[in-house]
Design a protein around this motif. Structure first.
Motif, PDB file in Angstrom:
ATOM      1  N   ARG A 159      72.296  21.698 -75.899  1.00 53.17           N
ATOM      2  CA  ARG A 159      72.624  20.305 -75.698  1.00 53.17           C
ATOM      3  C   ARG A 159      74.081  19.811 -76.062  1.00 53.17           C
ATOM      4  NH1 ARG A 159      68.858  15.068 -75.499  1.00 53.17           N
ATOM      5  NH2 ARG A 159      70.266  13.970 -73.603  1.00 53.17           N
ATOM      6  N   PHE A 160      73.983  20.009 -77.292  1.00 58.40           N
ATOM      7  CA  PHE A 160      75.373  19.755 -78.112  1.00 58.40           C
ATOM      8  C   PHE A 160      76.649  20.565 -77.322  1.00 58.40           C
ATOM      9  CE2 PHE A 160      78.605  21.523 -81.237  1.00 58.40           C
ATOM     10  CZ  PHE A 160      79.352  20.142 -81.130  1.00 58.40           C
ATOM     11  N   LEU A 161      76.473  21.743 -76.834  1.00 57.14           N
ATOM     12  CA  LEU A 161      77.618  22.395 -76.246  1.00 57.14           C
ATOM     13  C   LEU A 161      78.036  21.744 -74.784  1.00 57.14           C
ATOM     14  CD1 LEU A 161      76.397  26.025 -76.943  1.00 57.14           C
ATOM     15  CD2 LEU A 161      78.400  24.733 -78.298  1.00 57.14           C
ATOM     16  N   GLN A 162      77.074  20.991 -74.199  1.00 52.54           N
ATOM     17  CA  GLN A 162      77.541  20.188 -73.118  1.00 52.54           C
ATOM     18  C   GLN A 162      78.532  19.264 -73.393  1.00 52.54           C
ATOM     19  OE1 GLN A 162      73.287  19.460 -71.712  1.00 52.54           O
ATOM     20  NE2 GLN A 162      73.943  20.618 -69.951  1.00 52.54           N
ATOM     21  N   LEU A 205      76.645  35.833 -68.785  1.00 51.79           N
ATOM     22  CA  LEU A 205      77.918  35.798 -69.515  1.00 51.79           C
ATOM     23  C   LEU A 205      77.706  35.651 -71.123  1.00 51.79           C
ATOM     24  CD1 LEU A 205      79.565  32.991 -67.133  1.00 51.79           C
ATOM     25  CD2 LEU A 205      79.636  35.505 -67.111  1.00 51.79           C
ATOM     26  N   PRO A 206      77.697  36.515 -71.910  1.00 47.01           N
ATOM     27  CA  PRO A 206      77.402  36.669 -73.105  1.00 47.01           C
ATOM     28  C   PRO A 206      78.365  35.405 -74.037  1.00 47.01           C
ATOM     29  CG  PRO A 206      78.335  38.850 -72.570  1.00 47.01           C
ATOM     30  CD  PRO A 206      78.125  37.987 -71.445  1.00 47.01           C
ATOM     31  N   GLU A 207      79.531  35.389 -73.574  1.00 45.61           N
ATOM     32  CA  GLU A 207      80.222  34.380 -74.428  1.00 45.61           C
ATOM     33  C   GLU A 207      79.736  33.012 -74.253  1.00 45.61           C
ATOM     34  OE1 GLU A 207      82.567  35.048 -70.087  1.00 45.61           O
ATOM     35  OE2 GLU A 207      81.170  36.307 -71.460  1.00 45.61           O
ATOM     36  N   PHE A 208      79.119  32.647 -73.299  1.00 53.28           N
ATOM     37  CA  PHE A 208      78.361  31.371 -73.313  1.00 53.28           C
ATOM     38  C   PHE A 208      76.878  31.411 -74.012  1.00 53.28           C
ATOM     39  CE2 PHE A 208      81.657  30.740 -69.914  1.00 53.28           C
ATOM     40  CZ  PHE A 208      82.054  29.532 -70.274  1.00 53.28           C
ATOM     41  N   SER A 209      76.452  32.484 -74.455  1.00 51.42           N
ATOM     42  CA  SER A 209      75.209  32.389 -74.947  1.00 51.42           C
ATOM     43  C   SER A 209      75.148  31.333 -76.270  1.00 51.42           C
ATOM     44  CB  SER A 209      75.104  33.875 -75.564  1.00 51.42           C
ATOM     45  OG  SER A 209      73.777  33.746 -76.391  1.00 51.42           O
ATOM     46  N   VAL A 210      74.023  30.764 -76.203  1.00 52.93           N
ATOM     47  CA  VAL A 210      73.912  29.805 -77.328  1.00 52.93           C
ATOM     48  C   VAL A 210      73.724  30.252 -78.668  1.00 52.93           C
ATOM     49  CG1 VAL A 210      71.400  29.683 -77.271  1.00 52.93           C
ATOM     50  CG2 VAL A 210      72.751  27.651 -78.055  1.00 52.93           C
ATOM     51  N   ASP A 211      73.623  31.581 -78.561  1.00 56.54           N
ATOM     52  CA  ASP A 211      73.421  32.492 -79.936  1.00 56.54           C
ATOM     53  C   ASP A 211      75.005  33.063 -80.442  1.00 56.54           C
ATOM     54  OD1 ASP A 211      70.751  31.685 -80.236  1.00 56.54           O
ATOM     55  OD2 ASP A 211      70.215  33.328 -78.838  1.00 56.54           O
ATOM     56  N   ALA A 212      75.740  33.093 -79.498  1.00 58.34           N
ATOM     57  CA  ALA A 212      77.055  33.819 -79.792  1.00 58.34           C
ATOM     58  C   ALA A 212      77.437  33.005 -81.194  1.00 58.34           C
ATOM     59  CB  ALA A 212      77.918  33.273 -78.747  1.00 58.34           C
ATOM     60  N   ILE A 270      82.998  23.262 -84.233  1.00 62.59           N
ATOM     61  CA  ILE A 270      82.059  23.218 -83.089  1.00 62.59           C
ATOM     62  C   ILE A 270      81.182  24.475 -83.486  1.00 62.59           C
ATOM     63  CG2 ILE A 270      81.340  24.389 -80.939  1.00 62.59           C
ATOM     64  CD1 ILE A 270      84.457  23.073 -80.171  1.00 62.59           C
ATOM     65  N   ARG A 271      81.575  25.303 -84.288  1.00 59.82           N
ATOM     66  CA  ARG A 271      80.716  26.588 -85.081  1.00 59.82           C
ATOM     67  C   ARG A 271      79.917  25.919 -86.021  1.00 59.82           C
ATOM     68  NH1 ARG A 271      84.277  30.260 -85.582  1.00 59.82           N
ATOM     69  NH2 ARG A 271      84.780  29.352 -87.942  1.00 59.82           N
ATOM     70  N   THR A 272      80.429  25.055 -86.703  1.00 58.81           N
ATOM     71  CA  THR A 272      79.830  24.657 -88.112  1.00 58.81           C
ATOM     72  C   THR A 272      78.509  23.610 -87.404  1.00 58.81           C
ATOM     73  OG1 THR A 272      81.853  24.601 -89.385  1.00 58.81           O
ATOM     74  CG2 THR A 272      80.026  23.274 -90.073  1.00 58.81           C
ATOM     75  N   VAL A 273      79.211  22.754 -86.494  1.00 59.78           N
ATOM     76  CA  VAL A 273      77.813  22.010 -86.100  1.00 59.78           C
ATOM     77  C   VAL A 273      76.945  22.771 -85.432  1.00 59.78           C
ATOM     78  CG1 VAL A 273      77.665  20.247 -84.204  1.00 59.78           C
ATOM     79  CG2 VAL A 273      79.473  19.949 -85.584  1.00 59.78           C
ATOM     80  N   ALA A 274      77.032  23.742 -84.595  1.00 66.70           N
ATOM     81  CA  ALA A 274      76.014  24.464 -84.088  1.00 66.70           C
ATOM     82  C   ALA A 274      75.368  25.177 -85.065  1.00 66.70           C
ATOM     83  CB  ALA A 274      76.719  25.636 -83.230  1.00 66.70           C
ATOM     84  N   ASP A 275      75.976  25.813 -86.208  1.00 70.14           N
ATOM     85  CA  ASP A 275      75.113  26.312 -87.327  1.00 70.14           C
ATOM     86  C   ASP A 275      74.222  25.307 -88.035  1.00 70.14           C
ATOM     87  OD1 ASP A 275      76.345  28.710 -86.654  1.00 70.14           O
ATOM     88  OD2 ASP A 275      77.831  28.367 -88.463  1.00 70.14           O
TER      89      ASP A 275
END
Length: 427
Positions: free
Chosen positions: A228-231, A311-318, A204-209
């Motif tokens: 949108r991916f995180l959805q 909620l910082p844990e749900f930030s797209v930039d986390a 998940i982290r790799t795809v987001a990056d």
């Protein structure tokens, strides 16, 4: 009412089309055609009717290709009516094409104010009367349970009994209160998923990056953003969702002429999860199901987005962003082609402060209709806490509280669940 009938596997099937007012109060002109498909098992012609309220909002009723699960169990005791709620299926479907015929965003928003639970209940009452049914049973899943609760508030005289699965709504209070609980439950499901599939957390982290650095297009042509991916986290709320999400993430990358890219299959599967092309009304109307004017603190004003930003844990930039759940955000109306034309209408509905109340607390306290409700301890979409509070407010309700199911218990184990709920109702 017009009815067409045919036979399928030992059942008579009747397809009903009924004309109803756009505005049941008579304040606005216009009418709609409402569609319902009724199944009657051989030998069951004299059985009472049960009407099914699908979850949503904005989802059409089931189109069963085989009679099994909860439907098979229900047909042992009832004739079953699958109602397409207005705006869905064959009941005046509302999407970017049909709504374009209504007018501009303001006209569309005004039109859609007639597509909430109060109007759906009024449609159901007219259908019941047209079918000649004195009283009928309601089975409501998720948002269908919200509709059943509104039915108990507005027209209990039309109800024989009510069965609810994963769908007791908060009766008052702002949408923010509900979303704080759903985000809390979604964070917990993220952690449980990570514990089962720790390798997928890195994926998940790799795809987001990768999406931050590289433009990738969904099959519908638009760029796939990180948010949108995180959805895809919507899958965390179903019984088989962990496994489905794991399979989605198992091989997302390929190499094209020496460059790392997301696989076409992966993009297609992500697109099928995050697109609202099949049910745009779900996105447009979702927060209006919590809107009750002063009883809910006025306008919803994109409550899920507001809570997420706290909620910082749900930030797209986390560093390790958490997947989101059943949450609708304003930016989806910029990124999803099915929603872009509906952006103005959605903004107007989000800003509307004077929606009428959907539930009557006094009527529910005086309820005499037999009611049974299944409440799931770990439900990611309809929080246990609000469901239990509402159960306390409905006189005579009997509850089945269990940790055996996720939100889709009726789909995963429908025959057994409905049988247990009927036992609770009739004990």
């Amino acid at each position: 009412m017009e009815t067409t009938s045919y036979r399928i596997d030992g059942h008579d099937v009747h397809e009903h089309v009924l004309t109803v007012p756009l505005d049941h109060t008579g304040a606005a002109d216009g009418s709609l055609e409402i569609f319902a498909r009724e199944f009657v098992r051989d030998g069951g012609q004299r059985r009472p009717r049960l009407v099914w309220f699908q979850g949503g909002p904005g989802n059409r009723a089931n189109r069963p290709d085989a009679i099994g699960g909860w439907l098979d169990r229900a047909l042992e005791d009832y004739r079953v009516v699958l109602l397409d709620q207005r705006g869905t299926g064959l009941s005046a479907p509302a999407d970017r094409q049909s709504l374009a015929e209504i007018g501009d965003g303001a006209a569309q928003a005004e039109y859609l104010t007639h597509f909430r639970a109060d109007s759906i209940v009024a449609d159901a009452e007219l259908l019941r009367q047209a079918l000649g049914e004195d009283r009928w049973t309601v089975l409501g899943q998720s948002y269908g349970g919200f509709l059943a609760t509104a039915y108990l508030s507005r027209a209990p005289h039309g109800l024989r009994e009510v069965l609810i699965t994963a769908g007791l709504p908060a009766l008052t209070g702002p949408a923010d209160d509900v979303y704080r609980l759903t985000f809390e439950r979604t964070a917990r499901r993220n952690a449980e998923f990570a514990a089962r599939y720790p390798m997928d957390v890195g994926t998940i982290r790799t795809v987001a990056d990768h999406l931050r650095a590289t433009e990738e297009l969904l099959p519908t042509g638009e760029p796939l953003s990180v948010r949108r991916f995180l959805q895809v986290g919507i899958q965390l709320g179903s019984s088989s969702g962990f496994d489905g999400l794991h399979y989605l993430l198992e091989d997302p990358f390929t190499t094209v002429r020496g460059t790392r890219r997301l696989r076409e299959r992966f993009l297609r599967e992500v697109g099928s999860v995050v697109s609202f092309a099949a049910n745009p009304l779900y996105a447009v109307m979702h927060e209006t199901i919590y809107a009750q004017g002063p009883l809910s603190g006025g306008a919803t004003a994109w409550a899920a987005d507001r809570v997420r930003r706290s909620l910082p844990e749900f930030s797209v930039d986390a560093e390790q962003p958490l997947l989101t759940g059943e949450h609708i955000f304003p930016w989806q109306f910029e990124e999803d082609p099915a929603l872009v034309p509906l952006r103005e209408a959605a903004e107007i509905l989000a800003a509307k402060e004077d929606f009428s109340p959907l539930y009557d607390v006094e009527a529910l306290a005086a309820n005499e209709v037999p009611v049974a409700a299944a409440i799931y301890h770990d439900d990611m979409f309809v929080p246990r806490e609000t469901s239990l509070a509402t159960a306390e407010a409905i006189s005579g309700i009997r509850t089945l509280v269990t940790n055996e199911y996720q939100h889709d218990g009726i789909r995963a184990d429908g025959r057994n669940l409905l049988d247990r709920l009927l036992t609770v109702l009739r004990r």
